[in-house]
Write a protein that holds these residues in place. Structure first.
Motif, mmCIF file in Angstrom:
data_model
loop_
_atom_site.group_PDB
_atom_site.id
_atom_site.type_symbol
_atom_site.label_atom_id
_atom_site.label_comp_id
_atom_site.label_asym_id
_atom_site.label_seq_id
_atom_site.Cartn_x
_atom_site.Cartn_y
_atom_site.Cartn_z
ATOM 1 N N MET A 181 0.843 -1.181 0.000
ATOM 2 C CA MET A 181 0.000 0.000 0.000
ATOM 3 C C MET A 181 0.888 1.243 0.000
ATOM 4 N N ILE A 182 0.458 2.236 -0.730
ATOM 5 C CA ILE A 182 1.221 3.478 -0.830
ATOM 6 C C ILE A 182 0.669 4.473 0.173
ATOM 7 N N ASN A 183 1.564 5.045 0.952
ATOM 8 C CA ASN A 183 1.151 6.106 1.867
ATOM 9 C C ASN A 183 2.069 7.308 1.678
ATOM 10 N N GLY A 184 1.779 8.372 2.373
ATOM 11 C CA GLY A 184 2.543 9.602 2.216
ATOM 12 C C GLY A 184 3.994 9.474 2.629
ATOM 13 N N ASP A 185 4.266 8.641 3.636
ATOM 14 C CA ASP A 185 5.644 8.478 4.097
ATOM 15 C C ASP A 185 6.519 7.814 3.044
ATOM 16 N N SER A 186 5.994 6.799 2.367
ATOM 17 C CA SER A 186 6.810 6.107 1.366
ATOM 18 C C SER A 186 7.088 7.019 0.173
ATOM 19 N N ILE A 187 6.115 7.844 -0.203
ATOM 20 C CA ILE A 187 6.327 8.779 -1.306
ATOM 21 C C ILE A 187 7.346 9.837 -0.897
ATOM 22 N N ALA A 188 7.236 10.351 0.321
ATOM 23 C CA ALA A 188 8.183 11.360 0.804
ATOM 24 C C ALA A 188 9.591 10.776 0.883
ATOM 25 N N ASP A 189 9.719 9.538 1.349
ATOM 26 C CA ASP A 189 11.039 8.897 1.410
ATOM 27 C C ASP A 189 11.629 8.731 0.017
ATOM 28 N N TRP A 190 10.792 8.332 -0.947
ATOM 29 C CA TRP A 190 11.287 8.153 -2.311
ATOM 30 C C TRP A 190 11.734 9.484 -2.883
ATOM 31 N N LEU A 191 10.949 10.548 -2.667
ATOM 32 C CA LEU A 191 11.315 11.862 -3.191
ATOM 33 C C LEU A 191 12.598 12.383 -2.554
ATOM 34 N N GLN A 192 12.765 12.144 -1.251
ATOM 35 C CA GLN A 192 13.980 12.605 -0.585
ATOM 36 C C GLN A 192 15.208 11.873 -1.098
ATOM 37 N N SER A 193 15.082 10.586 -1.368
ATOM 38 C CA SER A 193 16.247 9.834 -1.830
ATOM 39 C C SER A 193 16.529 10.073 -3.311
ATOM 40 N N LEU A 252 8.696 20.961 -3.477
ATOM 41 C CA LEU A 252 9.705 20.070 -2.904
ATOM 42 C C LEU A 252 10.285 20.654 -1.619
ATOM 43 N N LEU A 253 10.404 21.973 -1.548
ATOM 44 C CA LEU A 253 10.864 22.616 -0.315
ATOM 45 C C LEU A 253 9.886 22.360 0.819
ATOM 46 N N PHE A 254 8.593 22.532 0.556
ATOM 47 C CA PHE A 254 7.593 22.263 1.584
ATOM 48 C C PHE A 254 7.598 20.799 1.992
ATOM 49 N N LEU A 255 7.794 19.910 1.036
ATOM 50 C CA LEU A 255 7.863 18.481 1.350
ATOM 51 C C LEU A 255 9.051 18.189 2.254
ATOM 52 N N THR A 256 10.179 18.790 1.970
ATOM 53 C CA THR A 256 11.369 18.593 2.793
ATOM 54 C C THR A 256 11.165 19.158 4.193
ATOM 55 N N LEU A 257 10.587 20.344 4.270
ATOM 56 C CA LEU A 257 10.333 20.938 5.586
ATOM 57 C C LEU A 257 9.328 20.119 6.384
ATOM 58 N N ALA A 258 8.319 19.601 5.714
ATOM 59 C CA ALA A 258 7.307 18.812 6.412
ATOM 60 C C ALA A 258 7.861 17.481 6.904
#
Length: 71
Positions: free
Chosen positions: A1-13, A50-56
């Protein structure tokens, strides 16, 4: 299942890959439509997102840093 944490982790990496893709798509859209301003606006808004995603994703560390600066 896809959740916000996995998407944020993928974007950060893969942030460099995402930025290059957004920049490339923005340049392509600007070249095709001959509306460079609109393409650069999309690119800048993507960077802000992406800045807001990183800050969040690192809000606890930022809060600790702010507390250490204030006290």
């Amino acid at each position: 299942m896809i959740n916000g944490d996995s998407i944020a982790d993928w974007l950060q990496s893969n942030v460099i890959f995402v930025l290059l893709m957004v920049a490339g798509i923005s340049i392509l859209v600007g070249a095709i439509n001959k509306k460079t301003r609109d393409a650069m606006l999309v690119f800048c808004l993507s960077l802000v997102g992406l800045l807001f995603l990183t800050l969040a994703s690192s809000w606890q560390q930022i809060g600790q840093w702010v507390q250490s600066v204030i006290s």
